[in-house]
Scaffold this motif. Structure first.
Motif, short mmCIF file in Angstrom:
data_model
loop_
_atom_site.label_atom_id
_atom_site.label_comp_id
_atom_site.label_asym_id
_atom_site.label_seq_id
_atom_site.Cartn_x
_atom_site.Cartn_y
_atom_site.Cartn_z
N SER A 199 -40.46 6.53 -14.94
CA SER A 199 -39.82 7.81 -15.23
C SER A 199 -38.49 7.96 -14.47
O SER A 199 -38.13 9.03 -14.04
CB SER A 199 -40.77 8.96 -14.88
OG SER A 199 -41.17 8.84 -13.53
N THR A 200 -37.80 6.82 -14.32
CA THR A 200 -36.53 6.85 -13.56
C THR A 200 -35.35 6.48 -14.45
O THR A 200 -35.43 5.55 -15.25
CB THR A 200 -36.60 5.87 -12.37
OG1 THR A 200 -37.62 6.33 -11.47
CG2 THR A 200 -35.28 5.80 -11.61
N ARG B 253 -33.55 16.67 -19.94
CA ARG B 253 -34.19 17.89 -19.42
C ARG B 253 -35.30 18.39 -20.34
O ARG B 253 -36.26 19.02 -19.88
CB ARG B 253 -33.14 18.98 -19.18
CG ARG B 253 -32.28 18.67 -17.94
CD ARG B 253 -31.14 19.63 -17.80
NE ARG B 253 -31.53 20.99 -17.55
CZ ARG B 253 -31.51 21.62 -16.37
NH1 ARG B 253 -31.11 20.97 -15.31
NH2 ARG B 253 -31.86 22.88 -16.25
N LYS C 183 -42.87 7.52 -20.98
CA LYS C 183 -42.83 8.66 -20.04
C LYS C 183 -41.46 9.32 -20.03
O LYS C 183 -40.44 8.62 -20.17
CB LYS C 183 -43.12 8.18 -18.61
CG LYS C 183 -44.56 8.07 -18.25
CD LYS C 183 -44.65 7.99 -16.73
CE LYS C 183 -46.03 7.69 -16.23
NZ LYS C 183 -46.06 7.49 -14.78
N SER C 184 -41.43 10.61 -19.85
CA SER C 184 -40.14 11.31 -19.72
C SER C 184 -39.52 11.01 -18.36
O SER C 184 -40.21 10.56 -17.44
CB SER C 184 -40.34 12.82 -19.84
OG SER C 184 -40.87 13.11 -21.09
N GLY D 160 -37.22 16.39 -22.01
CA GLY D 160 -38.29 15.39 -22.04
C GLY D 160 -38.22 14.49 -23.26
O GLY D 160 -39.05 13.60 -23.45
N GLU E 116 -37.84 20.08 -12.14
CA GLU E 116 -38.47 19.04 -12.97
C GLU E 116 -37.89 17.65 -12.72
O GLU E 116 -38.44 16.66 -13.16
CB GLU E 116 -38.29 19.37 -14.48
CG GLU E 116 -38.81 20.74 -14.90
CD GLU E 116 -40.30 20.85 -14.66
OE1 GLU E 116 -41.03 19.92 -15.06
OE2 GLU E 116 -40.74 21.86 -14.06
N LEU E 117 -36.73 17.63 -12.06
CA LEU E 117 -36.08 16.34 -11.78
C LEU E 117 -35.79 16.26 -10.29
O LEU E 117 -35.57 17.29 -9.64
CB LEU E 117 -34.74 16.24 -12.51
CG LEU E 117 -34.73 16.22 -14.03
CD1 LEU E 117 -33.30 16.37 -14.56
CD2 LEU E 117 -35.34 14.92 -14.55
N ARG F 53 -38.10 11.68 -14.74
CA ARG F 53 -38.42 12.60 -13.64
C ARG F 53 -37.48 12.38 -12.45
O ARG F 53 -37.19 13.28 -11.69
CB ARG F 53 -39.89 12.32 -13.25
CG ARG F 53 -40.43 13.07 -12.10
CD ARG F 53 -40.89 14.46 -12.51
NE ARG F 53 -41.24 15.26 -11.34
CZ ARG F 53 -40.38 15.87 -10.55
NH1 ARG F 53 -39.09 15.78 -10.77
NH2 ARG F 53 -40.78 16.59 -9.51
N HIS F 54 -37.02 11.13 -12.33
CA HIS F 54 -36.16 10.77 -11.18
C HIS F 54 -34.81 10.26 -11.67
O HIS F 54 -34.76 9.41 -12.57
CB HIS F 54 -36.79 9.66 -10.33
CG HIS F 54 -38.22 9.89 -10.01
ND1 HIS F 54 -38.64 10.73 -9.01
CD2 HIS F 54 -39.36 9.39 -10.59
CE1 HIS F 54 -39.97 10.74 -8.97
NE2 HIS F 54 -40.42 9.94 -9.93
#
Ligand code: F6P
Length: 548
Positions: free
Chosen positions: A198-199, A132, A142-143, A134, A173-174, A145-146
């Motif tokens: 980002s998964t 959460r 990449k942080s 990042g 954010e997710l 996201r999914h």
């Protein structure tokens, strides 16, 4: 111990039902203005109104006698203390330990499980923080996201249901996707919506050998690996499992494996690391509140006397109808779009737990053990299957789950209509409409006597149909936790009284055993011939041009 149906308490209930069946609830309500206060009960922010049941004070008393004769209070204690209530697998069922905020020490096979629960909860909380904030980065920096939860049954239904139920508390954010069934259409649809860089995939499987989950996990890995290389396993995959060795073999590093234990049943596992997607979407604080709500219901279940115990009452009422009125089904009607997936969740909970045909001792049962659980969110159900509830020949008890306050208040008119719909359905089921009332209505519409007679015969509604109203103040993590624990314990009560094991699921195993043989046939391998129907269908499949 005597057979359940030979107990004097059972026989007394049988005779009592024959008396009660003669009465109509409508008359009771007309005569007893205190019926609601007598037959309702509040635990924290959940009110249970069970006044619209075909019961008298005597019914509740007699059902409680039956519960005592079946040693329900001792069985409840055994559950909490970690006795091996799952006798076929010689295991306790300690979902209550997962939410015990007092961390009461409990030994399973000589090991204190409390420290392991706390350690896993800490590991989960750290993971949630890192994602959460990042801080957790994918292989390209990449942080996340999914989130994609790959799991089925108890490793899917709980998180999916809770994330939808608590959508008002979720981060923007997710996003969270669920891959459960093995149909490639599902995973392919999900893969189209995510960005591999980002998964995070959560491979959620207590056994880590469920074929649907294993196949989906391989497909997910192959898709990720094609785009980002083998390293994806260390940054984009975590596992929740009671078989950590298998998760390691898959390639997931130990640090990213969240422990689950044999003493947590799949359908009772939402409180464990199986709840990781919930914690990710809602945050650690809200996940803790979910557990706290369940803990409060646990305390109530353990301490309240039987006649004022919400899960006990729900369980007893279910037995009253299934066994003494001969009902076969139970409808769940959540009048809340957020709570729509409760139906599937409760379906697994009750039907996988109590759909059994032998007693704990392995003797055939001579009575039905679980109603068929089905339902639909209100108001959709009203415009579909409720017709049968009102005028069909069978009695189908309904649990209406209502919510007093919406989390967003700007849509007041929608909410009032929704609530009025649920309340009026419960009222309609109880009251029905007499022939005379229907006829009067027709005459008031200037119908002829003949037409009014004819239509009144169709418009008469018997009523006297039972329902409970479970009324939540609001949908919060805390209240959802309490609600889920309520139904878990209700399910336990039914199993305890019916003397069955609510914690195994051997029936599901047969399909799993048969599948590989058929799969090999579909893949063109020679196998022992199967029954003519299966052979015929396989031949038909091949004749349609599929590979042989
Ligand atoms: O269908 C049987 C079952 O074992 C359920 O009880 C369980 O929730 C589901 O399969 C998934 O099992 P696993 O978490 O081991 O993949």
């Amino acid at each position: 111990m005597k057979k359940l149906t030979e107990l004097p308490e059972w026989q007394a209930l049988y005779r009592h039902q024959q008396e009660v069946a003669l009465y109509s609830m409508r008359e009771w309500f007309d005569k007893e203005p205190e019926r609601f206060s007598r037959f309702s009960l509040q635990v924290s922010e959940i009110l249970l109104d069970y006044s619209r049941n075909r019961i008298t004070n005597d019914t509740i008393q007699q059902l409680c006698h039956l519960a005592k004769a079946m040693a329900l209070p001792r069985k409840i204690e055994n559950l909490f203390k970690g006795e091996p209530v799952n006798q076929t697998e010689k295991r306790p069922a300690l979902h209550t330990a997962l939410r015990d905020k007092k961390h009461t020490p409990l030994l399973v096979n000589g090991q204190n499980i409390t420290s392991r629960i706390t350690a896993t909860q800490k590991k989960m909380a750290d993971c949630v923080e890192k994602i959460r904030s990042g801080e957790w980065k994918g292989v390209t920096g990449k942080s996340i996201r999914h989130i994609v939860n790959v799991g089925i049954g108890g490793s899917y239904l709980g998180p999916m249901m809770a994330i939808h139920a608590l959508a008002d508390f979720a981060t923007q954010e997710l996003d969270c996707h669920f891959v459960s069934t093995v149909d490639a259409a599902l995973i392919q649809d999900v893969l189209k919506q995510i960005d591999p860089e980002s998964t995070l995939f959560i491979i959620s499987s207590k056994s880590f050998s469920t074929i649907e989950t294993a196949t989906n996990a391989q497909t997910a890995y192959a898709w990720m690996e094609r785009q980002l290389g083998k390293e994806v396993l260390s940054k984009h995959f975590v596992a929740v499992t009671a078989a950590p060795q298998k998760a390691k073999q898959f390639g997931i590093p130990e640090d990213h494996i969240f422990e689950l234990w044999e003493w947590v049943g799949g359908r009772y596992s939402i409180w464990s690391a199986i709840g990781l997607p919930i914690a990710l979407m809602l945050g650690n604080k809200h996940f803790a509140e979910l557990l706290e709500g369940a803990y409060e219901m646990d305390q109530h279940f353990r301490q309240a006397d039987l006649a004022h115990n919400m899960p006990v009452l729900l369980g007893l009422l279910s037995i009253w109808y299934t066994h003494f009125f001969g009902t076969h089904a139970q409808a769940i009607a959540p009048y809340s779009h957020r709570l729509r997936y409760l139906v599937s969740y409760f379906q697994q909970l009750e039907m996988e737990s109590n759909g059994k045909c032998v007693t704990q001792a392995g003797m055939p049962v001579t009575y039905p053990t679980s109603p068929v659980i089905f339902g639909e969110e209100g108001c959709n159900g009203q415009h579909a299957y409720h017709q049968l509830l009102h005028q069909g020949q069978q009695i189908v008890p309904v649990d209406f789950i209502l919510v007093a306050q919406e989390n967003k208040t700007e849509d007041r008119i929608h909410h009032d209509i929704l609530l009025a719909s649920g309340l009026s359905q419960a009222q309609a089921l109880m009251r029905g409409k007499t022939y005379e009332e229907a006829r009067e209505e027709e005459l008031a519409l200037n119908k002829t006597q003949e037409e009014a007679d004819y239509l009144a015969r169709h418009r008469e509604i018997p009523g006297n149909k039972p329902s409970n109203v479970i009324f939540l103040n609001r949908i919060t993590p805390y209240n959802l936790g309490a609600l889920l624990a309520l139904y878990e314990h209700k399910t336990f009560v039914q199993g305890a009284i019916l003397d069955i094991n609510s914690f195994d699921q051997w029936g599901v195993e047969l399909g799993k055993q048969l599948l590989p043989h058929i799969l090999h046939r579909l893949q063109g391998e020679k196998q022992q011939p199967l029954d003519c129907a299966t052979e015929g269908l396989i031949a038909h499949y091949f004749s349609l041009g599929s590979k042989q």
